[in-house]
Design an enzyme around this catalytic site. Sequence first.
Site, short mmCIF file in Angstrom:
data_model
loop_
_atom_site.label_atom_id
_atom_site.label_comp_id
_atom_site.label_asym_id
_atom_site.label_seq_id
_atom_site.Cartn_x
_atom_site.Cartn_y
_atom_site.Cartn_z
N ASN A 1 0.87 -1.17 0.00
CA ASN A 1 0.00 0.00 0.00
C ASN A 1 0.91 1.23 0.00
O ASN A 1 1.48 1.59 1.04
CB ASN A 1 -0.88 -0.04 1.25
CG ASN A 1 -1.86 1.12 1.31
OD1 ASN A 1 -1.81 2.03 0.48
ND2 ASN A 1 -2.73 1.11 2.29
N ARG B 1 -2.69 -2.20 -3.32
CA ARG B 1 -3.90 -1.43 -3.08
C ARG B 1 -3.87 -0.24 -4.04
O ARG B 1 -2.91 0.53 -4.07
CB ARG B 1 -3.94 -0.93 -1.65
CG ARG B 1 -5.09 0.01 -1.40
CD ARG B 1 -5.21 0.37 0.07
NE ARG B 1 -6.40 1.16 0.28
CZ ARG B 1 -6.39 2.43 0.64
NH1 ARG B 1 -5.25 3.07 0.85
NH2 ARG B 1 -7.52 3.07 0.81
N HIS C 1 -13.24 2.48 0.40
CA HIS C 1 -13.19 1.45 1.47
C HIS C 1 -13.79 0.12 0.98
O HIS C 1 -14.22 -0.70 1.79
CB HIS C 1 -14.01 1.87 2.72
CG HIS C 1 -13.38 2.94 3.55
ND1 HIS C 1 -14.13 3.79 4.33
CD2 HIS C 1 -12.09 3.28 3.74
CE1 HIS C 1 -13.33 4.63 4.95
NE2 HIS C 1 -12.10 4.35 4.61
N GLY D 1 -11.02 7.60 8.32
CA GLY D 1 -12.06 7.82 7.33
C GLY D 1 -13.24 6.92 7.69
O GLY D 1 -13.04 5.86 8.27
N LEU E 1 -15.66 2.56 10.46
CA LEU E 1 -15.43 3.79 11.21
C LEU E 1 -13.98 3.87 11.67
O LEU E 1 -13.62 3.46 12.78
CB LEU E 1 -16.38 3.86 12.42
CG LEU E 1 -17.87 3.59 12.12
CD1 LEU E 1 -18.68 3.63 13.41
CD2 LEU E 1 -18.39 4.60 11.12
N GLY E 2 -13.12 4.37 10.80
CA GLY E 2 -11.72 4.56 11.15
C GLY E 2 -11.44 6.05 11.15
O GLY E 2 -12.29 6.85 11.55
N LYS F 1 3.52 0.86 2.98
CA LYS F 1 3.12 -0.13 3.96
C LYS F 1 3.16 -1.48 3.26
O LYS F 1 2.75 -1.58 2.10
CB LYS F 1 1.66 0.18 4.36
CG LYS F 1 1.30 -0.14 5.77
CD LYS F 1 -0.08 0.46 6.02
CE LYS F 1 -0.85 -0.44 6.96
NZ LYS F 1 -2.23 -0.03 7.11
N GLU G 1 -7.88 -5.49 5.60
CA GLU G 1 -7.79 -5.19 4.17
C GLU G 1 -6.62 -5.92 3.51
O GLU G 1 -6.71 -6.30 2.34
CB GLU G 1 -7.67 -3.67 3.97
CG GLU G 1 -9.00 -2.97 4.27
CD GLU G 1 -8.88 -1.47 4.46
OE1 GLU G 1 -8.49 -1.06 5.57
OE2 GLU G 1 -9.17 -0.72 3.52
N GLY H 1 -15.39 1.66 15.18
CA GLY H 1 -16.44 0.64 15.14
C GLY H 1 -16.09 -0.58 15.99
O GLY H 1 -16.96 -1.16 16.64
N ARG I 1 -12.52 15.00 7.95
CA ARG I 1 -13.42 15.34 6.83
C ARG I 1 -14.83 15.60 7.36
O ARG I 1 -15.30 14.91 8.26
CB ARG I 1 -13.47 14.22 5.80
CG ARG I 1 -12.14 13.97 5.13
CD ARG I 1 -12.27 12.93 4.02
NE ARG I 1 -11.00 12.27 3.84
CZ ARG I 1 -10.82 10.95 3.82
NH1 ARG I 1 -11.85 10.13 3.93
NH2 ARG I 1 -9.63 10.45 3.68
N ARG J 1 -10.52 8.75 20.27
CA ARG J 1 -10.26 8.52 21.70
C ARG J 1 -10.10 9.84 22.44
O ARG J 1 -10.56 9.99 23.57
CB ARG J 1 -8.98 7.68 21.89
CG ARG J 1 -9.20 6.21 21.64
CD ARG J 1 -7.91 5.49 21.50
NE ARG J 1 -7.20 5.94 20.31
CZ ARG J 1 -6.24 5.28 19.72
NH1 ARG J 1 -5.83 4.14 20.21
NH2 ARG J 1 -5.66 5.72 18.63
#
Length: 392
Positions: A9, A86, A175, A207, A204-205, A16, A377, A327, A236, A279
Site C-alpha cells: 500500500n 492497493r 473502502h 475515514g 469507522l476509522g 506499507k 484489508e 467501530g 473530513r 479517543r
Amino acid sequence: MTEHVLVINAGSSSLKYSLVDAATGEAAATGLVERIGEDRSHHVHNGHEDDQRVPDHEAALEAAVQVFDKYGPSLSEIEIVAVGHRVVHGGDRFAAPALVDDDLIAAVKDLIPLAPLHNPANLEGIEVARRLFPDLPHVAVFDTAFHQTLPPYAYTYAVPSSWLDDYGIRRYGFHGTSHAFVSEQAARVLGRDPGDVNMIVLHLGNGCSAAAVRGGQSVDTSMGFTPLEGLVMGTRSGDVDPAIHGHLARVAGRTAEETDRSLNSESGLKGLTGANDFREVLRLRANGDERAKLAFDLYCYRLKKYIGAYYAVLGTVDAVVFTAGVGQHSAEARAAAVAGLEGLGIHLDPIRNADPSGPVVSTDESPVKVLVIPTNEEWEIARQSVAVLAAR
Ligand code: AMP
C-alpha cells in the site's frame, strides 16, 4: 495450501507492506516506511525500528527487502505467489481486481484526475515493485471496485448529465476492500451464504463510510465522487451543502482549493474539537467539554441517519456491522448509533456491547444482529490476488 502474497500500500510519502498467507490471513511480516524523501525516514518491520534516509519509494522497497533478510522471515525461504497492490481509484473501469500489465498502468494513469493524491503514489508502488520483483505476477485491488454494483440511481448525482461524460462526476465509493471483507465475514458469523444476507456495514476509522450490502453486493455507500461525502470523519466533514463553496468565495474570498482543503483536512472531529482522534474526543467529552459532546452527538446522529436510510434501501436487514478503529473499539459510539432503533428490530445487548467476547453484541432475540468484525484489508487484498491468479 500456503500461498503468501506480498501486499503493498504505497502512499505519497509512505510504503506499507505485509506478507500475508492468503488462506489464513496470518501475516508473516508487516512493515511501514514513513517520511520517504525526508531527512530521516522511519521504518518499522515486525516491531523492529530501522531509521535511515529513504529518498524514494524504490529505496523504501529495497530497504524492506533488506530488513526481511535482517529480521526475517527470509524471503528466500517463503514462496511468494503474487504482489497485491492497493489502488484507491479504479473509476468505472475496474469492477474487480486485475492483473497488472501495461494497459492497466495506463488506465490507472488515466484515472489520476479522479484521485490526484492517491493514484500516483499507488502507481509508483506498482512500478517500483515490478522492477524489484519482475518474475512475480502483480495484482491491483481497487478500493472503488466493490461499489461498482451500485445501481445508476444510487451513483448518479442530479447534475447536468454532461458532467459525467466530460469529467466522470458520479459517486464511486471507497473502502470497498474493507466492506467486501467485513460483509463476507459477517455472513460467516451468521452461518449464512453471503448471497442470502442483507446488511449495513459501518467502517469507522479515520475515514468513515457506510455501505448497504444486498446479497454480497454493494447497493449504496456513503462516500461519493471523493471520500469526502457521507459520515463525519477524523478530519473530513462528510455531507455538507455544496453551496458553502460559493458562499465562502463570495463573503470570505476563499478559493475552491482553500475550502476543499478545509473540508478534507480541517473539518470533522478535528474541526469541531481540535482533535481528530476519536479517543481524544471521548476523553474531552468525559471531562465535560461541550464541543466534544456536540462532536460525538453529531458523529453518532449521522451514523443513525445512514442506518435508517440504508434500512429503507434494503427493505430487510439481517445485520448492522461495525468495523475499523471506532467501530471495533468504541462501545459508546455503537450504542449511540443504534439507540432508539428497537422499532427497526435492532436490539443491542448493553453487556455484550460494553465488552464484546465475540462478534455478536445484540440480544439473542434481536431480529437484526449487531456485529463487531475486525477489518483486514491486507488479507482481502491477498485473497483477491490469489483469486485473480486462479482465474487466469
Ligand atoms: P483506523 O483508521 O481503523 O485505525 O481507526 C482510527 C480511529 O479509531 C481513531 O479515531 C482512533 O481514535 C479510533 N480508535 C482506536 N481505538 C479506539 C478505542 N479504543 N476507542 C475509541 N476509538 C478508538
